[in-house]
Scaffold this motif. Structure first.
Motif, short mmCIF file in Angstrom:
data_model
loop_
_atom_site.label_atom_id
_atom_site.label_comp_id
_atom_site.label_asym_id
_atom_site.label_seq_id
_atom_site.Cartn_x
_atom_site.Cartn_y
_atom_site.Cartn_z
N ASP A 41 0.87 -1.18 0.00
CA ASP A 41 0.00 0.00 0.00
C ASP A 41 0.91 1.23 0.00
O ASP A 41 1.54 1.55 1.01
CB ASP A 41 -0.90 -0.02 1.24
N GLN A 103 -4.37 9.03 -5.94
CA GLN A 103 -5.07 7.84 -6.39
C GLN A 103 -6.21 8.29 -7.31
O GLN A 103 -7.01 9.15 -6.94
CB GLN A 103 -5.61 7.03 -5.22
N PRO A 106 -9.27 2.70 -7.69
CA PRO A 106 -8.60 1.63 -6.94
C PRO A 106 -7.45 1.01 -7.76
O PRO A 106 -7.65 0.58 -8.90
CB PRO A 106 -9.72 0.61 -6.71
N GLY A 107 -6.25 1.07 -7.20
CA GLY A 107 -5.06 0.49 -7.85
C GLY A 107 -4.45 1.35 -8.93
O GLY A 107 -3.47 0.95 -9.56
#
Length: 184
Positions: A41, A103, A106-107
């Motif tokens: 993370d 960000q 997500p990802g």
């Protein structure tokens, strides 16, 4: 002399050059790391103090830079800010760099720094994280626009390894190896 025997030497040269060029490139599939633990993370790892030790090797494997990076990371309004300070034992390079990473989904991440050409795109892959960007890299008295293929792998919650492949025309011209550790 048959046509095959006339073309055989040329074919061998072409095949040898093709395999030689392929050996100069690196292709990592992030999907191979999606199920490997621990999950990396980026916001959690870099939120705080991190110390990193690294080397840069040229195409011949010679160490042309050896450095320590102290990273002061923090999250402000959803943006990860990495304030980096470099100390060199071998070679020279930037003294500081400030990354701003957001960000997007997500990802999926976008990053910027003053000496980076355009945005860096980041993708999380479970245990791994990949950052891709371009930079004008000074070498002697010339600057070269190069592409960085930057990979991070978590060892545990406190330690990770970073491997960067510096490419020009798709060929690896130099490699960076960095070990990073969160500081208490």
């Amino acid at each position: 002399m048959s046509k095959l025997s006339q073309w055989a030497p040329r074919l061998l040269v072409v095949l040898g050059a093709t395999f030689g060029l392929a050996a100069c490139s690196v292709s990592i599939d992030g999907n191979d790391y999606k199920s490997i633990e621990p999950t990396f993370d980026i916001n959690q790892f870099f939120n705080g103090q991190v110390r990193a030790w690294g080397i840069v090797q040229n195409r011949s494997g010679e160490v042309v830079q050896r450095f320590i990076v102290d990273i002061d990371g923090r999250i402000e309004t959803g943006e990860l800010i990495l304030d980096e300070t470099f100390t060199y034992g071998v070679g020279d390079g930037p003294k500081t760099r400030i990354w701003r990473i957001e960000q997007q989904a997500p990802g999926s991440f976008i990053g910027n720094a003053g000496d980076i050409a355009g945005p860096a795109t980041g993708t999380a892959f479970g245990n791994a994280f990949n950052f891709r960007y371009e930079m004008d890299l000074p070498v002697d008295d010339t600057e070269y626009r190069v592409a960085f293929d930057d990979w991070f792998w978590a060892f545990d919650e406190q330690t990770m390894m970073n491997r960067s492949y510096i490419k020009k025309f798709g060929l690896v011209m130099a490699e960076v190896t960095i070990f990073m550790q969160r500081q208490e």
